[in-house]
Design a protein around this motif. Structure first.
Motif, PDB file in Angstrom:
ATOM      1  N   MET A   1       0.955  -1.024  -0.028  1.00 50.02           N
ATOM      2  CA  MET A   1      -0.077   0.079   0.171  1.00 50.02           C
ATOM      3  C   MET A   1       0.881   1.420  -0.009  1.00 50.02           C
ATOM      4  SD  MET A   1      -3.049  -1.005   2.523  1.00 50.02           S
ATOM      5  CE  MET A   1      -4.222  -2.473   2.289  1.00 50.02           C
ATOM      6  N   LEU A   2       0.468   2.219  -0.639  1.00 50.31           N
ATOM      7  CA  LEU A   2       1.296   3.632  -0.888  1.00 50.31           C
ATOM      8  C   LEU A   2       0.152   4.614  -0.394  1.00 50.31           C
ATOM      9  CD1 LEU A   2       3.449   5.358  -1.739  1.00 50.31           C
ATOM     10  CD2 LEU A   2       2.640   4.989  -3.865  1.00 50.31           C
ATOM     11  N   THR A   3       0.377   5.480   0.450  1.00 54.07           N
ATOM     12  CA  THR A   3      -0.360   6.467   0.710  1.00 54.07           C
ATOM     13  C   THR A   3      -0.070   7.699  -0.168  1.00 54.07           C
ATOM     14  OG1 THR A   3      -0.761   6.009   2.947  1.00 54.07           O
ATOM     15  CG2 THR A   3      -1.123   8.373   2.642  1.00 54.07           C
ATOM     16  N   LEU A   4      -0.915   8.190  -0.980  1.00 55.15           N
ATOM     17  CA  LEU A   4      -0.519   9.029  -2.238  1.00 55.15           C
ATOM     18  C   LEU A   4      -0.623  10.600  -1.657  1.00 55.15           C
ATOM     19  CD1 LEU A   4      -2.544   7.472  -4.800  1.00 55.15           C
ATOM     20  CD2 LEU A   4      -0.126   7.376  -4.535  1.00 55.15           C
ATOM     21  N   LEU A   5      -1.855  10.736  -0.832  1.00 54.92           N
ATOM     22  CA  LEU A   5      -1.997  12.052  -0.208  1.00 54.92           C
ATOM     23  C   LEU A   5      -3.133  11.878   0.855  1.00 54.92           C
ATOM     24  CD1 LEU A   5      -5.193  12.811  -1.544  1.00 54.92           C
ATOM     25  CD2 LEU A   5      -3.675  13.047  -3.579  1.00 54.92           C
ATOM     26  N   THR A   6      -3.275  12.954   1.646  1.00 52.95           N
ATOM     27  CA  THR A   6      -4.034  13.252   2.689  1.00 52.95           C
ATOM     28  C   THR A   6      -4.922  14.321   2.787  1.00 52.95           C
ATOM     29  OG1 THR A   6      -2.414  11.669   4.220  1.00 52.95           O
ATOM     30  CG2 THR A   6      -4.306  12.959   5.376  1.00 52.95           C
ATOM     31  N   GLU A   7      -6.021  14.244   2.933  1.00 53.26           N
ATOM     32  CA  GLU A   7      -6.836  15.389   3.123  1.00 53.26           C
ATOM     33  C   GLU A   7      -7.702  15.530   4.237  1.00 53.26           C
ATOM     34  OE1 GLU A   7     -10.068  15.561   0.007  1.00 53.26           O
ATOM     35  OE2 GLU A   7     -10.207  13.346  -0.190  1.00 53.26           O
ATOM     36  N   PRO A   8      -8.269  16.392   4.769  1.00 52.98           N
ATOM     37  CA  PRO A   8      -9.147  16.566   5.894  1.00 52.98           C
ATOM     38  C   PRO A   8     -10.592  15.903   5.865  1.00 52.98           C
ATOM     39  CG  PRO A   8      -9.198  18.738   5.066  1.00 52.98           C
ATOM     40  CD  PRO A   8      -8.082  18.048   4.425  1.00 52.98           C
ATOM     41  N   ALA A   9     -11.230  15.370   6.705  1.00 57.31           N
ATOM     42  CA  ALA A   9     -12.495  15.029   6.341  1.00 57.31           C
ATOM     43  C   ALA A   9     -13.373  16.326   6.814  1.00 57.31           C
ATOM     44  CB  ALA A   9     -12.981  13.784   7.629  1.00 57.31           C
ATOM     45  N   MET A  10     -14.752  16.176   6.207  1.00 57.84           N
ATOM     46  CA  MET A  10     -15.560  17.256   6.681  1.00 57.84           C
ATOM     47  C   MET A  10     -16.921  16.774   6.989  1.00 57.84           C
ATOM     48  SD  MET A  10     -13.828  20.072   5.314  1.00 57.84           S
ATOM     49  CE  MET A  10     -15.398  21.309   4.763  1.00 57.84           C
ATOM     50  N   LEU A  11     -17.562  17.621   7.752  1.00 62.55           N
ATOM     51  CA  LEU A  11     -19.126  17.147   8.240  1.00 62.55           C
ATOM     52  C   LEU A  11     -19.955  17.480   6.998  1.00 62.55           C
ATOM     53  CD1 LEU A  11     -18.555  18.209  11.964  1.00 62.55           C
ATOM     54  CD2 LEU A  11     -18.803  16.014  11.163  1.00 62.55           C
ATOM     55  N   ALA A  12     -21.008  16.656   6.960  1.00 63.43           N
ATOM     56  CA  ALA A  12     -21.938  17.170   5.756  1.00 63.43           C
ATOM     57  C   ALA A  12     -23.184  17.128   6.792  1.00 63.43           C
ATOM     58  CB  ALA A  12     -21.804  16.085   4.868  1.00 63.43           C
ATOM     59  N   LEU A  13     -23.891  18.586   6.617  1.00 63.90           N
ATOM     60  CA  LEU A  13     -25.157  18.785   7.307  1.00 63.90           C
ATOM     61  C   LEU A  13     -26.093  19.092   6.137  1.00 63.90           C
ATOM     62  CD1 LEU A  13     -22.866  18.910   9.242  1.00 63.90           C
ATOM     63  CD2 LEU A  13     -24.532  20.716  10.657  1.00 63.90           C
ATOM     64  N   PRO A  14     -27.543  18.598   6.152  1.00 64.23           N
ATOM     65  CA  PRO A  14     -28.454  19.145   5.400  1.00 64.23           C
ATOM     66  C   PRO A  14     -28.552  20.758   5.305  1.00 64.23           C
ATOM     67  CG  PRO A  14     -29.466  17.995   7.200  1.00 64.23           C
ATOM     68  CD  PRO A  14     -27.946  17.724   7.378  1.00 64.23           C
ATOM     69  N   TRP A  15     -29.000  21.116   4.546  1.00 62.37           N
ATOM     70  CA  TRP A  15     -29.378  22.554   4.197  1.00 62.37           C
ATOM     71  C   TRP A  15     -30.561  22.785   5.462  1.00 62.37           C
ATOM     72  CZ3 TRP A  15     -26.580  26.168   1.619  1.00 62.37           C
ATOM     73  CH2 TRP A  15     -27.366  27.601   1.438  1.00 62.37           C
ATOM     74  N   GLY A  16     -30.359  23.852   6.160  1.00 63.32           N
ATOM     75  CA  GLY A  16     -31.475  24.138   7.055  1.00 63.32           C
ATOM     76  C   GLY A  16     -31.176  23.665   8.249  1.00 63.32           C
ATOM     77  N   HIS A  17     -30.022  22.929   8.593  1.00 62.00           N
ATOM     78  CA  HIS A  17     -29.772  22.300   9.862  1.00 62.00           C
ATOM     79  C   HIS A  17     -29.607  23.512  10.848  1.00 62.00           C
ATOM     80  CE1 HIS A  17     -27.200  20.350  12.972  1.00 62.00           C
ATOM     81  NE2 HIS A  17     -27.713  19.320  12.523  1.00 62.00           N
ATOM     82  N   PRO A  18     -30.111  23.172  12.008  1.00 58.97           N
ATOM     83  CA  PRO A  18     -29.948  24.216  13.348  1.00 58.97           C
ATOM     84  C   PRO A  18     -28.549  24.901  13.170  1.00 58.97           C
ATOM     85  CG  PRO A  18     -31.319  22.524  14.005  1.00 58.97           C
ATOM     86  CD  PRO A  18     -30.720  22.269  12.569  1.00 58.97           C
ATOM     87  N   LEU A  19     -27.497  24.091  13.071  1.00 57.57           N
ATOM     88  CA  LEU A  19     -26.028  24.495  13.425  1.00 57.57           C
ATOM     89  C   LEU A  19     -25.509  25.505  12.418  1.00 57.57           C
ATOM     90  CD1 LEU A  19     -24.220  21.431  14.887  1.00 57.57           C
ATOM     91  CD2 LEU A  19     -25.115  23.450  16.174  1.00 57.57           C
ATOM     92  N   VAL A  20     -26.257  25.611  11.293  1.00 63.20           N
ATOM     93  CA  VAL A  20     -25.731  26.191   9.949  1.00 63.20           C
ATOM     94  C   VAL A  20     -27.163  26.888   9.354  1.00 63.20           C
ATOM     95  CG1 VAL A  20     -23.529  25.149   9.359  1.00 63.20           C
ATOM     96  CG2 VAL A  20     -25.765  24.156   8.562  1.00 63.20           C
ATOM     97  N   PRO A  21     -27.794  27.727  10.010  1.00 60.49           N
ATOM     98  CA  PRO A  21     -28.891  28.214   9.743  1.00 60.49           C
ATOM     99  C   PRO A  21     -29.209  29.129   8.270  1.00 60.49           C
ATOM    100  CG  PRO A  21     -28.572  29.232  11.664  1.00 60.49           C
ATOM    101  CD  PRO A  21     -27.623  28.008  11.478  1.00 60.49           C
ATOM    102  N   ASP A  22     -27.899  29.687   8.199  1.00 62.78           N
ATOM    103  CA  ASP A  22     -27.857  30.638   7.098  1.00 62.78           C
ATOM    104  C   ASP A  22     -26.995  30.008   5.924  1.00 62.78           C
ATOM    105  OD1 ASP A  22     -25.323  30.303   8.311  1.00 62.78           O
ATOM    106  OD2 ASP A  22     -24.811  32.403   8.497  1.00 62.78           O
ATOM    107  N   GLY A  23     -26.801  28.482   6.182  1.00 59.79           N
ATOM    108  CA  GLY A  23     -26.304  27.811   5.047  1.00 59.79           C
ATOM    109  C   GLY A  23     -24.682  28.214   4.813  1.00 59.79           C
TER     110      GLY A  23
END
Length: 300
Positions: free
Chosen positions: A159-181
């Protein structure tokens, strides 16, 4: 029929003289004469008529000259192709990828470069989850696989690790934590009351397990409302408002009108590498070129 005899015969036919043909071939005339006599003995008819100024083809020799040219040319083309295959410039590569690996720009770039540089290599592509890819590599049904976080490392698989990127949280539009999108950093514990949609543990075990570990460190057990087989499926469900999820950053372009992608806050980063896996015993020919190209393109 010895292909060498045919090449000697063609040299004599083109030169019109055993002496001149011997000079072209870089051999003595007596051995050349013996080779021609051996060919005549093999085919059972005279091929040359000797005369004071050289040689002339008999009717049988004229027919053989045409056929010999075709056979020698074909043998030359075959030898050249065998050399290309031995050098890995021709052949077949069975390559599989997970949906999240395919979403990163590196994956199509690597496969496109392979096609452009090695037009003689046939790429046979398929999509599977990580567990199926590793099983297929072990069984010899695949030459290489592109996946994310391999949780197990079967014997004989490199196995060869080619690159690494961060993971992101995916929330549906209108979620209370991101009310303004608008995306904003969110700590894992901010989502303790949400239902999570995750790829099944056999399909993406590493990222799944790492997220559970991160939640445990934050003091809670995430509530799993759905497990799916593909990373794109969980994003489809997030877009439909069925829950939240965690995905590699390169997938944050999916459903931009329905999903808000937020970084993980609190110094609790979660990484999502892109990994190339292959059978160690197959690492030659076309596969060797793919591995070398992946290393080259992954250089910063």
């Amino acid at each position: 029929m010895d292909i060498r005899h045919l090449r000697y015969f063609l040299a004599v036919a083109d030169a019109g003289s055993l002496t001149r043909a011997a000079e072209v071939l870089g051999i003595q005339q007596p051995p050349l004469s013996q080779q021609i006599m051996a060919l005549e003995h093999e085919v059972g008819v005279p091929l040359l008529r000797r005369h004071p100024k050289g040689v002339a083809l008999t009717p049988a020799g004229q027919v053989l000259r045409t056929e010999a040219q075709r056979l020698v040319a074909g043998m030359g083309a075959l030898q050249e192709r065998m050399a290309r295959i031995a050098a890995g410039h021709e052949g077949v590569l069975d390559v599989a990828f997970t949906s999240s690996a395919a979403a990163h720009a590196f994956t199509p770039r690597l496969l496109r470069e392979c096609r452009q540089r090695f037009a003689g290599i046939e790429l046979r592509l398929s999509e599977h989850n990580a567990e199926d890819i590793l099983d297929a590599l072990v069984a010899g049904r695949l030459h290489a696989g592109l996946l994310r976080v391999p949780v197990n490392h079967p014997p004989g698989i490199d196995m060869l690790t080619l690159l690494t990127e961060p993971a992101m949280l995916a929330l549906p539009w209108g979620h209370p934590l991101v009310p303004d999108g608008r995306p904003r950093p969110l700590a894992p514990q901010a989502l303790r009351d949400d239902g999570f949609i995750l790829v099944r543990r056999p399909g993406a075990p590493g990222l799944y397990a790492n997220w559970l570990r991160l939640c445990e460190q934050a003091g809670f057990q995430p509530r799993i409302v759905a497990e799916v087989d593909r990373m794109m499926t969980n994003l489809n469900l997030v877009a439909a408002g069925a829950g939240v999820s965690v995905v590699p950053a390169s997938m944050s372009g999916a459903h931009p009108e329905a999903i808000v992608y937020c970084p993980i806050a609190g110094g609790q980063a979660l990484s999502a590498p892109l990994t190339l896996a292959w059978r160690r015993s197959d690492a030659e020919g076309p596969l060797a070129h793919l591995i070398a190209m992946a290393r080259e393109l992954a250089q910063p």
